[in-house]
Enzyme design. Structure first.
Site, PDB file in Angstrom:
ATOM      1  N   GLU A 172       0.784  -0.985  -0.150  1.00  0.00           N
ATOM      2  CA  GLU A 172       0.120  -0.173  -0.078  1.00  0.00           C
ATOM      3  C   GLU A 172       0.984   1.255  -0.128  1.00  0.00           C
ATOM      4  O   GLU A 172       0.729   2.100  -0.383  1.00  0.00           O
ATOM      5  CB  GLU A 172      -0.412   0.263   1.366  1.00  0.00           C
TER       6      GLU A 172
ATOM      7  N   ALA B 109       9.252 -36.081  -8.331  1.00  0.00           N
ATOM      8  CA  ALA B 109       9.072 -37.035 -10.088  1.00  0.00           C
ATOM      9  C   ALA B 109       8.821 -38.706 -10.385  1.00  0.00           C
ATOM     10  O   ALA B 109       9.385 -39.321  -9.022  1.00  0.00           O
ATOM     11  CB  ALA B 109       9.677 -36.646 -11.380  1.00  0.00           C
TER      12      ALA B 109
ATOM     13  N   TRP C 224      17.753 -40.137 -13.908  1.00  0.00           N
ATOM     14  CA  TRP C 224      17.082 -38.629 -14.239  1.00  0.00           C
ATOM     15  C   TRP C 224      15.773 -38.905 -15.121  1.00  0.00           C
ATOM     16  O   TRP C 224      15.773 -39.340 -16.108  1.00  0.00           O
ATOM     17  CB  TRP C 224      17.786 -38.208 -14.099  1.00  0.00           C
TER      18      TRP C 224
ATOM     19  N   ARG D  86      12.537 -23.148  -5.998  1.00  0.00           N
ATOM     20  CA  ARG D  86      13.822 -23.467  -5.579  1.00  0.00           C
ATOM     21  C   ARG D  86      14.183 -22.015  -5.091  1.00  0.00           C
ATOM     22  O   ARG D  86      14.777 -21.444  -3.666  1.00  0.00           O
ATOM     23  CB  ARG D  86      15.170 -23.873  -5.522  1.00  0.00           C
TER      24      ARG D  86
ATOM     25  N   GLY E 233      13.493 -38.712   0.161  1.00  0.00           N
ATOM     26  CA  GLY E 233      13.442 -39.266  -1.251  1.00  0.00           C
ATOM     27  C   GLY E 233      12.001 -40.053  -0.913  1.00  0.00           C
ATOM     28  O   GLY E 233      10.896 -39.773  -0.062  1.00  0.00           O
TER      29      GLY E 233
END
Ligand code: AOF
Ligand code: ZN
Length: 355
Positions: free
Chosen positions: A56, A162, A178, A192, A293
């Site tokens: 503001e 993933a 990977w 990150r 993990g």
């Protein structure tokens, strides 16, 4: 009041401005503000860095001399309820009242102690018209890390991992695997840059030897947090390279701290996730990304201590291996990133009562 598309457009601009503060304002919220006079934006601003001016204040300071006389006839849009406390800076409510702004539109409440509705009330008592809830859902999501931090006294937890197209997380021998493409890697580094801390378990530190820094995006790197129950991780691992601050949670008697290396003793029992989060909150960490993990992720999932999950589904299949963790709710959103797909999950139980 009916939420007109016009007010939504100004609020959307507040959100876009707010996000420019990502990675620089924690543990404060990202906040954006727009001052509108007869359909024209005469001032705008955002909270740019922790301890500095609020959105503001910056919005009002940006008004050109020719437009200053319009301020008492304008509407101030803010993504979050204006603060009503003396923190690092004076209360924004005071400034709004002083500047005689007649109308304030906000998206959601700031649950910080001393604010939490008091900001809106102070304005109303001073005769300001206050409208709450424009693009409320998106505004609450934007402010959820801050509101989680102050209400639950723990960081906002993002799980990130993933898996292959058929759900494999890691090969049977725990070798590094990977899976995802360059877009996903770049996006991970952007995350990150926006996160206060990253956490991994000892197995991941050993198997992947990750640097856990942001090297593929603008901005800084987060605190690296490693769970090392036995305190036996080899000092040659990247997390001990002193390049970035690292905090090790261990059950053993911790060695003395070194440059960029600190230890925290904690029992590795069923309360581990909660205790780690409590200690991180004490250190003013308001957002945490858990990168693996499997066991570490499962520990947080089992404890229900997660707010959001970002799961990459790679385009390839992996014949055998350990399966990725299962989340208790279906994804809310899917985004394509070339050959990868990104699934976004939310823990609806944790966002309850933070609205
Ligand atoms: C706002 N606008 O842009 C931000 C707010 O210690 P301080 O002075 O930074 O104040 C902390 C309080 O202000 C706390 O309630 C936090 O949620 C809020 N942040 N408030 O009106 C802003 N960043
Ligand atoms: Zn403020």
């Amino acid at each position: 009041m009916a939420q007109s598309p016009v007010s939504e457009r100004f609020m959307q601009r507040c959100f876009d401005l707010a996000r420019l503060g990502a990675g620089k304002v924690s543990p404060n919220p990202m906040v954006g503000a727009v001052l509108e006079y007869q359909g024209r934006i005469i001032g705008e601003g955002f909270h740019q860095s922790y301890g500095q001016a609020h959105a503001e204040v910056n919005a009002l300071a940006s008004v050109l001399p020719a437009d200053v006389s319009f301020i008492p006839h304008s509407t101030l849009y803010v993504s979050l309820e204006p603060c009503d406390i003396y923190g690092n800076t004076p209360p924004c409510t005071q400034l709004i009242i002083q500047k005689k702004i007649p109308r304030v539109v906000l998206s959601c409440f700031d649950h910080s102690p001393g604010v939490d509705g008091a900001g809106a009330e102070r304005l109303r008592n001073a005769g300001v018209e206050v409208i709450v809830g424009v693009l409320g859902e998106e505004g609450r999501r934007l402010s959820l890390p801050r509101n989680t931090f102050v209400r639950r006294q723990r960081p906002y937890v993002i799980l990130k991992y993933a898996q292959s197209k058929n759900g494999v997380f890691a090969p049977p021998d725990n070798r590094q695997l990977w899976l995802t493409n360059e877009y996903s890697r770049r996006l991970t580094h952007k995350w990150r840059s926006e996160t206060d801390a990253l956490l991994i378990g000892a197995n991941t530190a050993l198997a992947d030897d990750p640097k856990l820094t942001n090297r593929h995006y603008f901005g800084g790197s987060p605190l690296r947090v490693v769970l090392d129950r036995e305190g036996t991780l080899p000092r040659a691992l990247s997390v001990f390279d002193g390049q970035s601050p690292t905090l090790i949670f261990t059950e053993m008697n911790p060695p003395p701290p070194a440059k960029n290396l600190d230890y925290c003793p904690v029992p590795f029992d069923g309360q581990l996730a909660g205790n780690v989060l409590k200690e991180l909150a004490r250190r003013k960490i308001s957002t945490l990304m858990v990168e693996g993990g499997i066991r570490t992720l499962q520990h947080f999932i089992k404890a229900g201590l997660w707010d959001e999950a970002r799961v990459f589904i790679a385009g390839s299949y992996v014949a055998e291996g350990r399966m990725a963790p299962l989340l208790p709710e279906p994804p809310l959103e899917a985004r394509r990133l070339g050959s990868d797909e990104l699934l976004l999950f939310r823990n609806s139980l944790q966002s309850l009562n933070l609205h």
